[in-house]
Design a protein around this motif. Structure first.
Motif, PDB file in Angstrom:
ATOM      1  N   ALA A 189       0.432  -0.643  -0.009  1.00  0.00           N
ATOM      2  CA  ALA A 189       0.022  -0.253   0.084  1.00  0.00           C
ATOM      3  C   ALA A 189       0.664   1.414   0.225  1.00  0.00           C
ATOM      4  O   ALA A 189       0.577   2.186  -0.616  1.00  0.00           O
ATOM      5  N   LYS A 190       2.034   1.312   0.948  1.00  0.00           N
ATOM      6  CA  LYS A 190       2.516   1.943   0.677  1.00  0.00           C
ATOM      7  C   LYS A 190       2.879   2.686  -0.746  1.00  0.00           C
ATOM      8  O   LYS A 190       3.208   3.917  -1.547  1.00  0.00           O
ATOM      9  N   ALA A 191       3.600   1.712  -1.664  1.00  0.00           N
ATOM     10  CA  ALA A 191       4.238   2.019  -2.740  1.00  0.00           C
ATOM     11  C   ALA A 191       3.294   2.668  -3.465  1.00  0.00           C
ATOM     12  O   ALA A 191       3.414   3.363  -4.435  1.00  0.00           O
ATOM     13  N   GLU A 192       2.270   2.090  -3.157  1.00  0.00           N
ATOM     14  CA  GLU A 192       0.976   2.522  -4.330  1.00  0.00           C
ATOM     15  C   GLU A 192       0.697   3.757  -4.017  1.00  0.00           C
ATOM     16  O   GLU A 192       0.226   5.228  -4.977  1.00  0.00           O
ATOM     17  N   ILE A 193       0.769   4.128  -2.488  1.00  0.00           N
ATOM     18  CA  ILE A 193       0.661   5.386  -2.171  1.00  0.00           C
ATOM     19  C   ILE A 193       1.200   5.896  -2.461  1.00  0.00           C
ATOM     20  O   ILE A 193       1.295   7.633  -2.663  1.00  0.00           O
ATOM     21  N   TYR A 194       2.184   5.959  -2.823  1.00  0.00           N
ATOM     22  CA  TYR A 194       4.078   6.977  -2.762  1.00  0.00           C
ATOM     23  C   TYR A 194       3.107   7.741  -5.244  1.00  0.00           C
ATOM     24  O   TYR A 194       4.194   8.636  -5.223  1.00  0.00           O
TER      25      TYR A 194
END
Length: 200
Positions: free
Chosen positions: A147-152
Protein backbone atom coordinates in the motif's frame (compact mmCIF):
# COMPACT_ATOMS: atom_id res chain seq x y z
CA UNK A 1 7.89 18.78 5.05
CA UNK A 2 10.18 16.95 7.42
CA UNK A 3 11.14 17.09 11.04
CA UNK A 4 10.85 15.19 14.27
CA UNK A 5 7.40 14.27 15.57
CA UNK A 6 6.07 17.41 17.25
CA UNK A 7 8.10 19.81 15.10
CA UNK A 8 4.91 21.52 13.90
CA UNK A 9 4.15 19.91 10.53
CA UNK A 10 0.66 18.78 11.48
CA UNK A 11 -0.17 22.20 12.92
CA UNK A 12 1.04 23.89 9.73
CA UNK A 13 -1.14 21.59 7.59
CA UNK A 14 -4.16 22.24 9.81
CA UNK A 15 -3.60 25.98 9.50
CA UNK A 16 -3.29 25.82 5.71
CA UNK A 17 -6.57 23.87 5.56
CA UNK A 18 -8.49 26.22 7.87
CA UNK A 19 -8.71 23.90 10.89
CA UNK A 20 -6.47 26.06 13.09
CA UNK A 21 -6.43 29.89 13.00
CA UNK A 22 -3.20 31.39 11.67
CA UNK A 23 -1.27 33.55 14.14
CA UNK A 24 0.68 35.26 11.39
CA UNK A 25 2.17 34.83 7.96
CA UNK A 26 0.35 34.46 4.67
CA UNK A 27 -1.11 31.64 2.60
CA UNK A 28 -0.93 32.02 -1.17
CA UNK A 29 -2.47 29.81 -3.85
CA UNK A 30 -1.09 30.20 -7.39
CA UNK A 31 0.74 33.28 -6.11
CA UNK A 32 -2.41 35.03 -4.87
CA UNK A 33 -3.00 35.52 -1.12
CA UNK A 34 -5.99 33.64 0.27
CA UNK A 35 -7.77 33.92 3.61
CA UNK A 36 -8.65 30.56 5.10
CA UNK A 37 -10.57 30.56 8.36
CA UNK A 38 -12.58 27.37 7.93
CA UNK A 39 -12.11 23.97 6.28
CA UNK A 40 -15.08 24.79 4.04
CA UNK A 41 -13.15 27.73 2.54
CA UNK A 42 -10.11 25.51 1.93
CA UNK A 43 -12.23 22.81 0.30
CA UNK A 44 -13.92 25.40 -1.95
CA UNK A 45 -10.44 26.41 -3.17
CA UNK A 46 -9.40 22.79 -3.78
CA UNK A 47 -7.09 22.49 -0.74
CA UNK A 48 -7.51 19.08 0.91
CA UNK A 49 -5.90 17.41 3.92
CA UNK A 50 -5.33 13.67 4.32
CA UNK A 51 -4.92 13.68 8.12
CA UNK A 52 -2.33 11.83 10.17
CA UNK A 53 -4.89 9.90 12.22
CA UNK A 54 -7.27 8.52 9.60
CA UNK A 55 -9.35 6.62 12.18
CA UNK A 56 -10.11 9.71 14.28
CA UNK A 57 -10.08 12.48 11.67
CA UNK A 58 -10.23 10.90 8.22
CA UNK A 59 -13.05 8.37 8.34
CA UNK A 60 -16.37 7.66 9.97
CA UNK A 61 -15.52 4.06 10.76
CA UNK A 62 -19.11 2.88 11.31
CA UNK A 63 -20.31 4.36 7.99
CA UNK A 64 -20.27 2.32 4.78
CA UNK A 65 -17.26 2.74 2.51
CA UNK A 66 -19.51 4.33 -0.14
CA UNK A 67 -20.67 7.06 2.23
CA UNK A 68 -17.14 7.72 3.47
CA UNK A 69 -16.08 8.35 -0.13
CA UNK A 70 -19.10 10.49 -1.03
CA UNK A 71 -19.24 12.74 2.06
CA UNK A 72 -17.57 15.88 0.64
CA UNK A 73 -19.38 15.40 -2.70
CA UNK A 74 -22.90 15.26 -1.26
CA UNK A 75 -23.87 18.68 -2.60
CA UNK A 76 -23.11 17.51 -6.16
CA UNK A 77 -24.86 14.18 -5.55
CA UNK A 78 -28.03 15.70 -4.07
CA UNK A 79 -31.08 17.46 -5.33
CA UNK A 80 -33.27 19.38 -2.90
CA UNK A 81 -31.47 17.74 0.00
CA UNK A 82 -32.03 14.15 -1.19
CA UNK A 83 -28.94 12.13 -2.10
CA UNK A 84 -29.03 10.33 -5.43
CA UNK A 85 -27.93 6.89 -4.17
CA UNK A 86 -27.25 5.61 -7.70
CA UNK A 87 -24.87 8.50 -8.44
CA UNK A 88 -23.26 8.02 -5.02
CA UNK A 89 -22.68 4.32 -5.72
CA UNK A 90 -21.24 5.11 -9.17
CA UNK A 91 -18.81 7.62 -7.67
CA UNK A 92 -17.66 5.08 -5.06
CA UNK A 93 -17.25 2.40 -7.74
CA UNK A 94 -15.15 4.71 -9.97
CA UNK A 95 -12.90 5.62 -7.05
CA UNK A 96 -12.61 1.97 -6.03
CA UNK A 97 -11.32 1.10 -9.51
CA UNK A 98 -9.04 4.14 -9.80
CA UNK A 99 -7.31 3.41 -6.49
CA UNK A 100 -7.48 -0.39 -6.58
CA UNK A 101 -9.43 -0.31 -3.33
CA UNK A 102 -9.66 -3.87 -2.07
CA UNK A 103 -13.10 -4.23 -0.55
CA UNK A 104 -15.46 -7.12 -1.14
CA UNK A 105 -18.50 -4.87 -0.73
CA UNK A 106 -18.66 -1.06 -0.64
CA UNK A 107 -21.62 -1.23 1.74
CA UNK A 108 -19.37 -2.63 4.48
CA UNK A 109 -18.23 -0.22 7.20
CA UNK A 110 -14.86 1.46 6.71
CA UNK A 111 -13.68 -0.24 9.90
CA UNK A 112 -13.68 -3.58 8.04
CA UNK A 113 -10.77 -2.50 5.81
CA UNK A 114 -7.02 -2.87 6.32
CA UNK A 115 -5.01 0.25 7.18
CA UNK A 116 -3.84 0.70 3.59
CA UNK A 117 -7.35 0.41 2.19
CA UNK A 118 -8.71 2.79 4.82
CA UNK A 119 -6.12 5.31 3.64
CA UNK A 120 -7.28 4.75 0.05
CA UNK A 121 -10.85 5.58 1.11
CA UNK A 122 -9.64 8.89 2.57
CA UNK A 123 -7.77 9.59 -0.68
CA UNK A 124 -10.75 8.57 -2.80
CA UNK A 125 -12.91 11.11 -1.01
CA UNK A 126 -10.69 14.04 -2.00
CA UNK A 127 -9.60 12.85 -5.43
CA UNK A 128 -13.26 12.80 -6.47
CA UNK A 129 -13.22 16.60 -6.06
CA UNK A 130 -10.23 17.34 -8.36
CA UNK A 131 -7.75 18.84 -5.86
CA UNK A 132 -5.48 21.79 -6.62
CA UNK A 133 -3.36 21.12 -3.52
CA UNK A 134 -3.41 18.02 -1.35
CA UNK A 135 -1.59 17.73 1.96
CA UNK A 136 -0.61 14.24 3.12
CA UNK A 137 0.17 14.10 6.85
CA UNK A 138 2.18 10.92 7.58
CA UNK A 139 0.44 9.21 4.62
CA UNK A 140 1.94 5.74 5.04
CA UNK A 141 1.88 5.34 8.81
CA UNK A 142 0.37 1.98 9.70
CA UNK A 143 0.05 0.66 6.13
CA UNK A 144 1.78 -2.33 4.58
CA UNK A 145 4.65 -2.17 2.10
CA UNK A 146 2.44 -2.77 -0.95
CA UNK A 147 0.00 0.00 0.00
CA UNK A 148 2.94 2.35 0.68
CA UNK A 149 4.21 1.88 -2.87
CA UNK A 150 0.72 2.56 -4.27
CA UNK A 151 0.38 5.74 -2.20
CA UNK A 152 3.79 6.97 -3.41
CA UNK A 153 2.79 6.28 -7.02
CA UNK A 154 -0.44 8.17 -6.51
CA UNK A 155 1.36 11.19 -5.04
CA UNK A 156 3.77 11.20 -8.00
CA UNK A 157 0.90 10.92 -10.50
CA UNK A 158 -0.89 13.85 -8.85
CA UNK A 159 2.27 15.98 -8.97
CA UNK A 160 2.77 15.05 -12.64
CA UNK A 161 -0.80 16.25 -13.33
CA UNK A 162 0.01 19.65 -11.80
CA UNK A 163 -1.58 19.11 -8.38
CA UNK A 164 0.43 20.63 -5.54
CA UNK A 165 1.47 17.83 -3.18
CA UNK A 166 2.80 18.49 0.30
CA UNK A 167 3.79 15.40 2.25
CA UNK A 168 4.49 15.75 5.96
CA UNK A 169 6.64 12.91 7.26
CA UNK A 170 8.96 12.11 10.14
CA UNK A 171 10.23 9.02 8.26
CA UNK A 172 13.60 10.07 6.80
CA UNK A 173 13.74 7.17 4.36
CA UNK A 174 10.33 8.18 3.01
CA UNK A 175 11.29 11.85 2.80
CA UNK A 176 14.50 11.13 0.87
CA UNK A 177 12.88 8.54 -1.39
CA UNK A 178 9.80 10.52 -2.42
CA UNK A 179 10.49 14.25 -2.23
CA UNK A 180 11.47 16.74 -4.93
CA UNK A 181 12.20 19.37 -2.27
CA UNK A 182 12.26 19.21 1.51
CA UNK A 183 11.48 21.92 4.04
CA UNK A 184 12.79 20.99 7.48
CA UNK A 185 10.74 22.06 10.50
CA UNK A 186 12.08 22.60 13.99
CA UNK A 187 9.99 23.84 16.93
CA UNK A 188 7.25 25.21 14.69
CA UNK A 189 9.47 27.02 12.21
CA UNK A 190 11.02 26.24 8.84
CA UNK A 191 14.67 25.65 9.67
CA UNK A 192 15.95 24.80 6.19
CA UNK A 193 15.15 24.00 2.58
CA UNK A 194 16.85 21.27 0.54
CA UNK A 195 16.56 20.39 -3.13
CA UNK A 196 16.49 16.75 -4.21
CA UNK A 197 20.19 16.70 -5.08
CA UNK A 198 21.06 17.89 -1.56
CA UNK A 199 19.22 15.04 0.17
CA UNK A 200 21.17 12.24 1.81
Amino acid sequence: LSGLIGAGGTELAETICGLTPARGGQIALDGAPVSLNTPRQAIALGLFLVPEDRKRHGLILDFPITQNISLPSLRRLSRRGIVNRKAEAQLAHRQRQALDLRATDLSLPASSLSGGNQQKVVLARWLALSPRVILFDEPTRGVDVGAKAEIYQLMRALADQGVGVLMISSDMEEVIGVSDRVLVMHEGRIAGSLSRDQLS
